[in-house]
Design a protein around this motif. Structure first.
Motif, PDB file in Angstrom:
ATOM      1  N   ASP A   1       0.837  -1.200   0.000  1.00 47.83           N
ATOM      2  CA  ASP A   1       0.000   0.000   0.000  1.00 47.83           C
ATOM      3  C   ASP A   1       0.871   1.250   0.000  1.00 47.83           C
ATOM      4  OD1 ASP A   1      -2.280  -1.582   0.193  1.00 47.83           O
ATOM      5  OD2 ASP A   1      -2.320  -1.477   2.386  1.00 47.83           O
ATOM      6  N   GLU A   2       0.409   2.277  -0.699  1.00 47.43           N
ATOM      7  CA  GLU A   2       1.093   3.565  -0.709  1.00 47.43           C
ATOM      8  C   GLU A   2       0.230   4.600   0.010  1.00 47.43           C
ATOM      9  OE1 GLU A   2       3.467   3.841  -4.793  1.00 47.43           O
ATOM     10  OE2 GLU A   2       1.472   2.976  -5.071  1.00 47.43           O
ATOM     11  N   HIS A   3       0.890   5.461   0.773  1.00 44.42           N
ATOM     12  CA  HIS A   3       0.193   6.453   1.580  1.00 44.42           C
ATOM     13  C   HIS A   3       0.663   7.855   1.202  1.00 44.42           C
ATOM     14  CE1 HIS A   3      -0.663   2.886   3.925  1.00 44.42           C
ATOM     15  NE2 HIS A   3       0.623   2.731   4.189  1.00 44.42           N
ATOM     16  N   PRO A   4      -0.225   8.840   1.284  1.00 41.76           N
ATOM     17  CA  PRO A   4       0.149  10.201   0.898  1.00 41.76           C
ATOM     18  C   PRO A   4       1.162  10.835   1.847  1.00 41.76           C
ATOM     19  CG  PRO A   4      -2.204  10.067   1.455  1.00 41.76           C
ATOM     20  CD  PRO A   4      -1.621   8.720   1.672  1.00 41.76           C
ATOM     21  N   SER A   5       1.943  11.736   1.308  1.00 43.02           N
ATOM     22  CA  SER A   5       2.869  12.525   2.114  1.00 43.02           C
ATOM     23  C   SER A   5       2.100  13.392   3.093  1.00 43.02           C
ATOM     24  CB  SER A   5       3.724  13.420   1.211  1.00 43.02           C
ATOM     25  OG  SER A   5       4.378  14.419   1.955  1.00 43.02           O
ATOM     26  N   TRP A   6       2.646  13.539   4.313  1.00 42.06           N
ATOM     27  CA  TRP A   6       2.011  14.430   5.284  1.00 42.06           C
ATOM     28  C   TRP A   6       2.218  15.904   4.919  1.00 42.06           C
ATOM     29  CZ3 TRP A   6       5.903  11.035   7.553  1.00 42.06           C
ATOM     30  CH2 TRP A   6       7.175  11.605   7.650  1.00 42.06           C
ATOM     31  N   GLU A   7       3.102  16.156   3.946  1.00 40.55           N
ATOM     32  CA  GLU A   7       3.348  17.521   3.490  1.00 40.55           C
ATOM     33  C   GLU A   7       2.506  17.894   2.274  1.00 40.55           C
ATOM     34  OE1 GLU A   7       5.210  19.917   4.751  1.00 40.55           O
ATOM     35  OE2 GLU A   7       5.998  18.760   6.440  1.00 40.55           O
ATOM     36  N   ASP A   8       2.168  16.899   1.455  1.00 35.12           N
ATOM     37  CA  ASP A   8       1.406  17.131   0.229  1.00 35.12           C
ATOM     38  C   ASP A   8       0.676  15.848  -0.121  1.00 35.12           C
ATOM     39  OD1 ASP A   8       0.398  17.556  -2.311  1.00 35.12           O
ATOM     40  OD2 ASP A   8       2.242  18.431  -3.119  1.00 35.12           O
ATOM     41  N   GLU A   9      -0.623  15.809   0.118  1.00 31.50           N
ATOM     42  CA  GLU A   9      -1.382  14.569  -0.036  1.00 31.50           C
ATOM     43  C   GLU A   9      -1.527  14.119  -1.485  1.00 31.50           C
ATOM     44  OE1 GLU A   9      -5.912  16.429   0.057  1.00 31.50           O
ATOM     45  OE2 GLU A   9      -5.144  15.289   1.774  1.00 31.50           O
ATOM     46  N   THR A  10      -1.077  14.946  -2.437  1.00 30.48           N
ATOM     47  CA  THR A  10      -1.107  14.531  -3.839  1.00 30.48           C
ATOM     48  C   THR A  10       0.106  13.680  -4.205  1.00 30.48           C
ATOM     49  OG1 THR A  10       0.072  16.469  -4.721  1.00 30.48           O
ATOM     50  CG2 THR A  10      -2.321  16.671  -4.402  1.00 30.48           C
ATOM     51  N   LEU A  11       1.076  13.561  -3.286  1.00 34.15           N
ATOM     52  CA  LEU A  11       2.310  12.822  -3.556  1.00 34.15           C
ATOM     53  C   LEU A  11       2.434  11.642  -2.587  1.00 34.15           C
ATOM     54  CD1 LEU A  11       4.760  15.850  -3.911  1.00 34.15           C
ATOM     55  CD2 LEU A  11       3.791  14.471  -5.764  1.00 34.15           C
TER      56      LEU A  11
ATOM     57  N   GLU B   1       4.699   7.575   2.077  1.00 35.64           N
ATOM     58  CA  GLU B   1       5.054   6.355   2.790  1.00 35.64           C
ATOM     59  C   GLU B   1       4.443   5.153   2.075  1.00 35.64           C
ATOM     60  OE1 GLU B   1       5.092   7.197   7.416  1.00 35.64           O
ATOM     61  OE2 GLU B   1       3.352   8.181   6.506  1.00 35.64           O
ATOM     62  N   PHE B   2       4.884   3.965   2.470  1.00 31.58           N
ATOM     63  CA  PHE B   2       4.281   2.727   1.968  1.00 31.58           C
ATOM     64  C   PHE B   2       4.214   1.734   3.117  1.00 31.58           C
ATOM     65  CE2 PHE B   2       8.748   1.669   1.783  1.00 31.58           C
ATOM     66  CZ  PHE B   2       8.770   0.341   2.173  1.00 31.58           C
ATOM     67  N   THR B   3       3.375   0.737   2.960  1.00 32.27           N
ATOM     68  CA  THR B   3       3.349  -0.399   3.886  1.00 32.27           C
ATOM     69  C   THR B   3       3.325  -1.682   3.070  1.00 32.27           C
ATOM     70  OG1 THR B   3       2.117   0.869   5.544  1.00 32.27           O
ATOM     71  CG2 THR B   3       2.161  -1.525   5.800  1.00 32.27           C
ATOM     72  N   ALA B   4       4.300  -2.553   3.335  1.00 35.31           N
ATOM     73  CA  ALA B   4       4.361  -3.875   2.707  1.00 35.31           C
ATOM     74  C   ALA B   4       4.025  -4.924   3.750  1.00 35.31           C
ATOM     75  CB  ALA B   4       5.748  -4.133   2.127  1.00 35.31           C
ATOM     76  N   ILE B   5       3.153  -5.852   3.392  1.00 42.06           N
ATOM     77  CA  ILE B   5       2.758  -6.948   4.284  1.00 42.06           C
ATOM     78  C   ILE B   5       3.259  -8.259   3.697  1.00 42.06           C
ATOM     79  CG2 ILE B   5       0.841  -8.149   5.384  1.00 42.06           C
ATOM     80  CD1 ILE B   5       1.212  -5.243   6.302  1.00 42.06           C
ATOM     81  N   GLY B   6       4.071  -8.948   4.476  1.00 43.59           N
ATOM     82  CA  GLY B   6       4.595 -10.248   4.047  1.00 43.59           C
ATOM     83  C   GLY B   6       4.225 -11.326   5.047  1.00 43.59           C
ATOM     84  N   ARG B   7       4.112 -12.535   4.576  1.00 41.57           N
ATOM     85  CA  ARG B   7       3.806 -13.687   5.430  1.00 41.57           C
ATOM     86  C   ARG B   7       4.927 -14.713   5.295  1.00 41.57           C
ATOM     87  NH1 ARG B   7      -0.178 -13.692   9.235  1.00 41.57           N
ATOM     88  NH2 ARG B   7      -1.497 -12.658   7.684  1.00 41.57           N
ATOM     89  N   LYS B   8       5.475 -15.114   6.439  1.00 39.47           N
ATOM     90  CA  LYS B   8       6.533 -16.143   6.403  1.00 39.47           C
ATOM     91  C   LYS B   8       5.931 -17.449   5.927  1.00 39.47           C
ATOM     92  CE  LYS B   8      10.156 -18.354   9.117  1.00 39.47           C
ATOM     93  NZ  LYS B   8      11.018 -18.264  10.317  1.00 39.47           N
ATOM     94  N   ASN B   9       6.564 -18.044   4.945  1.00 37.71           N
ATOM     95  CA  ASN B   9       6.046 -19.267   4.369  1.00 37.71           C
ATOM     96  C   ASN B   9       6.061 -20.402   5.389  1.00 37.71           C
ATOM     97  OD1 ASN B   9       5.625 -18.007   1.910  1.00 37.71           O
ATOM     98  ND2 ASN B   9       7.682 -18.500   1.165  1.00 37.71           N
ATOM     99  N   GLY B  10       5.045 -21.236   5.317  1.00 39.46           N
ATOM    100  CA  GLY B  10       4.890 -22.343   6.258  1.00 39.46           C
ATOM    101  C   GLY B  10       3.677 -22.097   7.128  1.00 39.46           C
ATOM    102  N   SER B  11       3.129 -23.149   7.665  1.00 38.71           N
ATOM    103  CA  SER B  11       1.927 -23.038   8.490  1.00 38.71           C
ATOM    104  C   SER B  11       2.296 -22.780   9.939  1.00 38.71           C
ATOM    105  CB  SER B  11       1.098 -24.335   8.402  1.00 38.71           C
ATOM    106  OG  SER B  11       0.714 -24.572   7.062  1.00 38.71           O
TER     107      SER B  11
END
Length: 255
Positions: free
Chosen positions: A230-240, A243-253
């Protein structure tokens, strides 16, 4: 420790406790805010946790405990890994004032004790400008993977790679080619808040900024399944993008 880790330690122990008191309030004042609404203090990061109660969270470069204390108040068992003993002092005092507890390991992230912590955590969580302190993202992500149980979750939230080419967040960091692999000397995050005389005295950090593809490939290459980016807007200019958030899952149950 790597030489650059020692350099980072000096930077993050320069007046750090006093800086947090000045900008975030005393530990008691900060704790009151955390207790009043811990989810609000987590901001949008709260939405990336499946649950809070009873989970073990490794908060990587967790600094002054600004996210660890709210997580603990919500029921998580949180361990901060951070290089600064001054950050530890503020975080531990805040947790105590909030009536909760956290663990805090003062260490080089690349030298975490895997005899103790391998496969220990349900979630590895970082936010707010972490990756650029580490010069080999594959090494870093492999360590993150090693900390997690099978089926554990990586929540990696950081400054958007577009900050390489534009000072989108107004952090006063140098810009460069988007594809640069240069390691460069730069000010630590708080330096710009001091007057010029003190600012010149603060030790520099050695940074390596990454592209989006380097981050994604680092996560996948370490054995995670990438579930979201996911990409998030800059706190200085919401058109840019800021930040980002990457979600990963460790393989295996999970067991």
């Amino acid at each position: 420790m790597e030489d650059y880790s020692l350099q980072h330690k000096k930077a993050w122990e320069f007046d750090a406790y006093n800086f947090w008191v000045k900008t975030s309030g005393t530990p008691e004042e900060r704790a009151a805010k955390d207790k009043a609404d811990p989810k609000k203090m987590l901001k949008y990061h709260a939405g990336y946790f499946d649950t809070f109660e009873g989970i073990r969270v490794a908060n990587i470069c967790g600094s002054c405990g600004k996210k660890a204390v709210p997580l603990a108040l919500l029921g998580a068992d949180v361990t901060i890994f951070d290089i600064s003993k001054d950050n530890k002092r503020y975080a531990m005092e805040t947790a105590e004032a909030a009536g909760t507890s956290i663990n805090f390991e003062v260490c080089d992230i690349l030298k975490i004790d895997m005899n103790r912590y391998a496969g220990y955590f349900d979630v590895v969580f970082m936010e707010g400008g972490i990756l650029h302190y580490f010069h080999d993202i594959y090494e870093f992500m492999n360590i993150m993977n090693s900390l997690l149980k099978a089926g554990g979750k990586l929540i990696c939230s950081d400054f958007h790679p577009f900050t390489k080419i534009s000072d989108i967040l107004k952090t006063q960091q140098p810009t460069m080619s988007y594809f640069s692999t240069e390691i460069f000397d730069g000010e630590m995050a708080h330096a710009r808040f001091y007057d010029e005389e003190i600012r010149r005295q603060i030790p520099k950090c050695k940074y390596r900024k990454y592209t989006i593809s380097e981050i994604i490939n680092g996560i996948i290459g370490a054995g995670f399944t990438l579930e979201r980016f996911d990409e998030h807007p800059s706190w200085e200019d919401e058109t840019l993008p800021g930040e980002f958030t990457a979600i990963g899952r460790k393989n295996g149950s999970a067991l």
